[in-house]
Design an enzyme around this catalytic site. Structure first.
Site, PDB file in Angstrom:
ATOM      1  N   LYS A  17      -7.633   7.598   2.884  1.00 28.87           N
ATOM      2  CA  LYS A  17      -6.211   7.862   2.716  1.00 28.87           C
ATOM      3  C   LYS A  17      -6.095   8.929   1.640  1.00 28.87           C
ATOM      4  O   LYS A  17      -6.477   8.704   0.487  1.00 28.87           O
ATOM      5  CB  LYS A  17      -5.444   6.611   2.295  1.00 28.87           C
ATOM      6  CG  LYS A  17      -3.938   6.908   2.151  1.00 28.87           C
ATOM      7  CD  LYS A  17      -3.251   5.987   1.187  1.00 28.87           C
ATOM      8  CE  LYS A  17      -1.831   6.521   0.938  1.00 28.87           C
ATOM      9  NZ  LYS A  17      -1.152   5.830  -0.168  1.00 28.87           N
ATOM     10  N   THR A  57       2.789   2.749  -3.974  1.00 34.08           N
ATOM     11  CA  THR A  57       4.165   2.389  -3.623  1.00 34.08           C
ATOM     12  C   THR A  57       4.418   0.911  -3.858  1.00 34.08           C
ATOM     13  O   THR A  57       5.549   0.501  -4.121  1.00 34.08           O
ATOM     14  CB  THR A  57       4.447   2.769  -2.158  1.00 34.08           C
ATOM     15  OG1 THR A  57       4.200   4.168  -1.990  1.00 34.08           O
ATOM     16  CG2 THR A  57       5.880   2.480  -1.755  1.00 34.08           C
ATOM     17  N   TYR A 116      -9.465   6.108  -1.135  1.00 37.95           N
ATOM     18  CA  TYR A 116      -8.072   6.449  -1.439  1.00 37.95           C
ATOM     19  C   TYR A 116      -8.098   7.585  -2.463  1.00 37.95           C
ATOM     20  O   TYR A 116      -8.431   7.384  -3.627  1.00 37.95           O
ATOM     21  CB  TYR A 116      -7.379   5.201  -2.003  1.00 37.95           C
ATOM     22  CG  TYR A 116      -5.902   5.299  -2.299  1.00 37.95           C
ATOM     23  CD1 TYR A 116      -5.148   6.453  -2.075  1.00 37.95           C
ATOM     24  CD2 TYR A 116      -5.234   4.189  -2.816  1.00 37.95           C
ATOM     25  CE1 TYR A 116      -3.807   6.502  -2.359  1.00 37.95           C
ATOM     26  CE2 TYR A 116      -3.878   4.218  -3.117  1.00 37.95           C
ATOM     27  CZ  TYR A 116      -3.171   5.374  -2.881  1.00 37.95           C
ATOM     28  OH  TYR A 116      -1.818   5.416  -3.174  1.00 37.95           O
TER      29      TYR A 116
END
Length: 308
Positions: A169, A53, A141
């Site tokens: 994550k 993001t 991640y």
């Protein structure tokens, strides 16, 4: 294996912050400060910079290092700052990590290096090699849509044995995968399991997940914090009510036009419309043109009525 300290466990809503930009090589500092204050005032439990993001792979190294320093300086210890160090060159990941340490960040986040298709044994070797050299704790991640590599549940369990690897994550959007990881890690509650897609955050928290790294919390942090709290408290009626608003955001903000980057275009465009920061996007991405921006403004206005 040495037991990880209790304070290694992170929980709650940790927004993956967008990177406010003035142009290809300049941060929108005023917008960055406003965004940081906005999300912290909304009650979030931490910030994550230089993720997907945050357009991390499209930013120059100078910008990445500058963003780390400026973010940590402005946060000033109010919440933990997690810093993305994903790179195809381990040396660059370590340099980013050293800047993060020096600036006062709390932890690091790294997706698999995304050029060579690593097998699971190579992935274990890579993360152990990286974690040995990092000055801060590391979150794995999982982002298979972007990296071509899925960090399998058995691999997560094996890597959790490293003293410096403290959580995951998962941005796969695959609830079956996340549930398998939860099952594999049930004996290791101090290992924090976060989910990226906000559309499944509440259900994963209800099942034992640690929280959400949710893009929408850039815009409406309190909504996501309230949804997380409702899930933690088992308030199913409140979960249903707030989750419906999250789904409206998904449909009205993230799904405009026929772009692979509609989520990010919508999120940055909405933050611009909210008066928080610039909506400039680093190449190869570009912000919405007038037609989509007008539709976005209309959708955002309707969503705001329901949230406030």
């Amino acid at each position: 294996m040495t037991e990880k300290p209790e304070n290694s466990q992170y929980r709650g809503i940790i927004p993956p912050m967008i990177t406010p930009l003035k142009n290809e090589d300049e941060l929108d500092l005023q917008g960055l400060h406003k965004l940081i204050d906005h999300v912290i005032d909304g009650g979030v439990h931490g910030l994550f910079i230089l993720g997907t993001t945050g357009e991390s792979t499209s930013l120059s190294y100078a910008l990445r290092h500058g963003l780390i320093k400026e973010t940590c300086k402005h946060v000033n210890g109010r919440v933990p700052v997690l810093v993305g160090v994903t790179d195809t060159a381990t040396a660059e990941s370590i340099r980013l990590a050293e800047t993060a340490r020096d600036a006062g960040a709390s932890a690091l986040v790294a997706a698999p290096p995304y050029y060579f298709s690593l097998g699971q044994p190579e992935l274990i070797e890579y993360y152990n090699y990286l974690a040995d050299r990092l000055p801060l704790p590391l979150f794995l991640y999982n982002m298979p849509s972007h990296t071509k590599i899925n960090i399998e549940p058995d691999t997560v369990k094996e890597l959790s044995k490293h003293d410096n690897i403290i959580g995951l994550k998962d941005s796969s959007g695959n609830t079956a995968y996340f549930n398998k990881v939860l099952f594999h890690m049930k004996e290791t509650p101090e290992f924090s399991l976060f989910v990226g897609p906000e559309e499944i955050m509440a259900e994963t928290v209800l099942l034992g997940g640690a929280g959400g790294v949710n893009g929408g919390a850039n815009m409406f942090p309190k909504l996501y914090v309230d949804l997380y709290n409702a899930a933690i408290n088992g308030d199913i009626e409140q979960v249903k009510k707030l989750h419906a608003l999250v789904m409206e955001i998904s449909a009205g903000i993230y799904s405009l036009g026929r772009f692979g980057s509609s989520y990010l275009k919508g999120l940055k465009g909405a933050l611009n419309l909210l008066g928080i920061c610039n909506d400039y996007m680093a190449s190869p991405l570009h912000k919405f043109e007038k037609e989509e921006k007008d539709q976005l403004e209309s959708n955002l206005r309707e969503i705001q009525k329901k949230i406030h």
